[in-house]
Scaffold this motif. Sequence first.
Motif, PDB file in Angstrom:
ATOM      1  N   ASP A 411      -3.367 -18.293  -4.252  1.00  0.00           N
ATOM      2  CA  ASP A 411      -3.712 -17.193  -5.157  1.00  0.00           C
ATOM      3  C   ASP A 411      -4.703 -17.639  -6.234  1.00  0.00           C
ATOM      4  N   GLU A 412      -4.587 -18.894  -6.657  1.00  0.00           N
ATOM      5  CA  GLU A 412      -5.486 -19.424  -7.681  1.00  0.00           C
ATOM      6  C   GLU A 412      -6.859 -19.792  -7.127  1.00  0.00           C
ATOM      7  N   GLY A 413      -7.004 -19.733  -5.799  1.00  0.00           N
ATOM      8  CA  GLY A 413      -8.279 -20.071  -5.181  1.00  0.00           C
ATOM      9  C   GLY A 413      -8.500 -21.555  -5.023  1.00  0.00           C
ATOM     10  N   ARG A 414      -7.474 -22.358  -5.234  1.00  0.00           N
ATOM     11  CA  ARG A 414      -7.634 -23.810  -5.108  1.00  0.00           C
ATOM     12  C   ARG A 414      -7.575 -24.267  -3.659  1.00  0.00           C
ATOM     13  N   ILE A 415      -6.837 -23.531  -2.811  1.00  0.00           N
ATOM     14  CA  ILE A 415      -6.799 -23.797  -1.373  1.00  0.00           C
ATOM     15  C   ILE A 415      -6.812 -22.456  -0.649  1.00  0.00           C
ATOM     16  N   ASN A 416      -7.050 -22.497   0.655  1.00  0.00           N
ATOM     17  CA  ASN A 416      -6.942 -21.291   1.469  1.00  0.00           C
ATOM     18  C   ASN A 416      -5.783 -21.463   2.451  1.00  0.00           C
ATOM     19  N   ASP A 417      -5.574 -20.461   3.301  1.00  0.00           N
ATOM     20  CA  ASP A 417      -4.426 -20.529   4.206  1.00  0.00           C
ATOM     21  C   ASP A 417      -4.510 -21.715   5.160  1.00  0.00           C
ATOM     22  N   LYS A 418      -5.709 -22.023   5.627  1.00  0.00           N
ATOM     23  CA  LYS A 418      -5.868 -23.154   6.545  1.00  0.00           C
ATOM     24  C   LYS A 418      -5.500 -24.458   5.854  1.00  0.00           C
ATOM     25  N   LEU A 419      -5.954 -24.631   4.628  1.00  0.00           N
ATOM     26  CA  LEU A 419      -5.616 -25.839   3.880  1.00  0.00           C
ATOM     27  C   LEU A 419      -4.137 -25.855   3.513  1.00  0.00           C
ATOM     28  N   ALA A 444      -8.462 -29.662  -2.072  1.00  0.00           N
ATOM     29  CA  ALA A 444      -8.898 -28.564  -2.931  1.00  0.00           C
ATOM     30  C   ALA A 444     -10.220 -27.980  -2.449  1.00  0.00           C
ATOM     31  N   ILE A 445     -10.345 -26.658  -2.562  1.00  0.00           N
ATOM     32  CA  ILE A 445     -11.573 -25.977  -2.172  1.00  0.00           C
ATOM     33  C   ILE A 445     -12.734 -26.461  -3.042  1.00  0.00           C
ATOM     34  N   VAL A 446     -13.865 -26.714  -2.411  1.00  0.00           N
ATOM     35  CA  VAL A 446     -15.058 -27.155  -3.138  1.00  0.00           C
ATOM     36  C   VAL A 446     -15.631 -25.971  -3.907  1.00  0.00           C
ATOM     37  N   SER A 447     -15.720 -26.118  -5.205  1.00  0.00           N
ATOM     38  CA  SER A 447     -16.266 -25.042  -6.038  1.00  0.00           C
ATOM     39  C   SER A 447     -17.643 -25.391  -6.586  1.00  0.00           C
ATOM     40  N   ASP A 448     -18.167 -26.550  -6.199  1.00  0.00           N
ATOM     41  CA  ASP A 448     -19.495 -26.992  -6.640  1.00  0.00           C
ATOM     42  C   ASP A 448     -20.558 -26.104  -5.976  1.00  0.00           C
ATOM     43  N   GLU A 449     -21.224 -25.273  -6.795  1.00  0.00           N
ATOM     44  CA  GLU A 449     -22.220 -24.349  -6.250  1.00  0.00           C
ATOM     45  C   GLU A 449     -23.359 -25.092  -5.565  1.00  0.00           C
ATOM     46  N   GLY A 450     -23.699 -26.267  -6.105  1.00  0.00           N
ATOM     47  CA  GLY A 450     -24.787 -27.039  -5.499  1.00  0.00           C
ATOM     48  C   GLY A 450     -24.427 -27.498  -4.113  1.00  0.00           C
ATOM     49  N   ALA A 451     -23.200 -27.989  -3.940  1.00  0.00           N
ATOM     50  CA  ALA A 451     -22.761 -28.459  -2.628  1.00  0.00           C
ATOM     51  C   ALA A 451     -22.667 -27.295  -1.646  1.00  0.00           C
ATOM     52  N   LEU A 452     -22.165 -26.153  -2.113  1.00  0.00           N
ATOM     53  CA  LEU A 452     -22.074 -24.988  -1.242  1.00  0.00           C
ATOM     54  C   LEU A 452     -23.458 -24.495  -0.834  1.00  0.00           C
ATOM     55  N   SER A 453     -24.352 -24.460  -1.776  1.00  0.00           N
ATOM     56  CA  SER A 453     -25.706 -23.991  -1.495  1.00  0.00           C
ATOM     57  C   SER A 453     -26.394 -24.884  -0.479  1.00  0.00           C
ATOM     58  N   ALA A 454     -26.184 -26.202  -0.629  1.00  0.00           N
ATOM     59  CA  ALA A 454     -26.804 -27.142   0.313  1.00  0.00           C
ATOM     60  C   ALA A 454     -26.236 -26.958   1.713  1.00  0.00           C
ATOM     61  N   ALA A 455     -24.940 -26.730   1.800  1.00  0.00           N
ATOM     62  CA  ALA A 455     -24.318 -26.531   3.104  1.00  0.00           C
ATOM     63  C   ALA A 455     -24.816 -25.248   3.758  1.00  0.00           C
ATOM     64  N   VAL A 456     -25.032 -24.188   2.950  1.00  0.00           N
ATOM     65  CA  VAL A 456     -25.566 -22.939   3.474  1.00  0.00           C
ATOM     66  C   VAL A 456     -26.983 -23.145   3.986  1.00  0.00           C
ATOM     67  N   ASP A 457     -27.801 -23.878   3.208  1.00  0.00           N
ATOM     68  CA  ASP A 457     -29.174 -24.159   3.646  1.00  0.00           C
ATOM     69  C   ASP A 457     -29.179 -24.901   4.977  1.00  0.00           C
TER      70      ASP A 457
END
Length: 507
Positions: A411-419, A444-457
Amino acid sequence: MTTSTTSDTLVAWDDVLASYDPALGLEVHVELNTNSKMFCGCPTEFGAEPNTQVCPTCLGLPGAMPVVNRKAVESAMRIGLALNCEIAEWCRFARKNYFYPDMPKNFQTSQYDEPIAFEGFMDVEVLGADGSTSTHRVEIERAHMEEDTGKSLHVGGATGRIHGADHSLVDYNRAGIPLIEIVTKPIMGTRELAPLIAKAYVAQLRELILALGVSDARMEQGSMRCDVNLSLAPIGSGGLGTRTETKNVNSLRSVERAVRYEMRRHAAILDAGAKILQETRHWHEDTGVTTSGREKSDAEDYRYFPEPDLVPVAPSREWVEELRATMPEPPRERLARLQAEYGFSDLEMRDTVGAGALGLVTETVAAGAAPQAARKWWLSEMARRANDTGVDISELGVSPADVARVQALVDEGRINDKLARQVFDGLLAGEGTPDEVVASRGLAIVSDEGALSAAVDNAIAANPDVAEKIRDGKVAAAGALIGAVMKEMRGQADAGRVRELILEKLS
């Protein structure tokens, strides 16, 4: 002709039902959660060093005099009232005599012909194989007070039993702990539902004991145990066959399995023209079979006589009525209330009860989880793991508080169901609390926008055809890129945020 009661041959289940009617008798022993023992002041905590919670009284030393535990008497009456029993106006204790290696005074202080509670009943709901629910009344013959025995440990053998052991040790800490034995009358006419009714009765009784607050009813620790009496008679005869008693069955799943096994074993002996030996049997959880214990004694063999060192127990009617006012709501009313509060459909409630998970779900909700989330984890993830390991769902080693905390992390967004499923792996492996498992496993779910953006690219660059479809307005194609990002991030990304980034970059 009498045969040995161990048999390698079992009759097919359908053939048992074609020839015989079963009769059940269930004896459930419940250790009470009093602070002191039944007849002395020794503590009752579970897990203490062997033989550290003993005194002259529970060791049966000469001159030691017992005194009845008032709280245990009160708990016995509350159990009796909850089971719709009559409460005796006058009852007394008796000595039950036979060789007890784990009872140092060599007799058990119990109740014989004058129990504190008698003539009750419990209506049990059973979920059949076809999904239908039926109600069966289990009549209670008696609920009486007694003391528990000590615990024997057989050392050196392969099975942990006395046969083949080098020597035996005895821990007397448990000797003298208050115990209530709840005995049913013969349960007849159950046919193919006999194993399910036995399991459902013990499960519902456990829920009732927990609601009363008189015991923790932990079957895996022995604070609630079931002896399963079973006999077969020719179909339609209306009679009772010779019974066997399978001792100390300590899980709901095993109660069902023990009934089913004994029915098939009895049928094999009877079909061969032999007779059933009245005896006690040992249940083997690992192999799912019973083996012979000792020839079963009848009541007169125990040489019961009134306990001369204890006065009779005579609860006043005022006391009984005061306790009646403290009773929890009846089981059916409680089910209806919880179903309404949780918003469960009839099917969802039936499946929760059938899985023996209602108490776990209720405790998880009390710990802060939403009802549907609590139900989801217990009836899917936990039930699967319990089935894989062959244990009851309540004995997995994951507590309702653990499940509630895992859901809170989702619920806090720290993990998802798979984790979350990996967190449960860590909990079962004994790696600490849910938060400690998340930290130690790096879940823990990665909340680093830079890391997420790089993975999307990276995903866009690796899948130009998919990216082009999204640019052309086919937004549904984003699922492929989301999957690629989640794979790169080892599942530790917020899928919703990943989708937003993909659409932002390709809009």
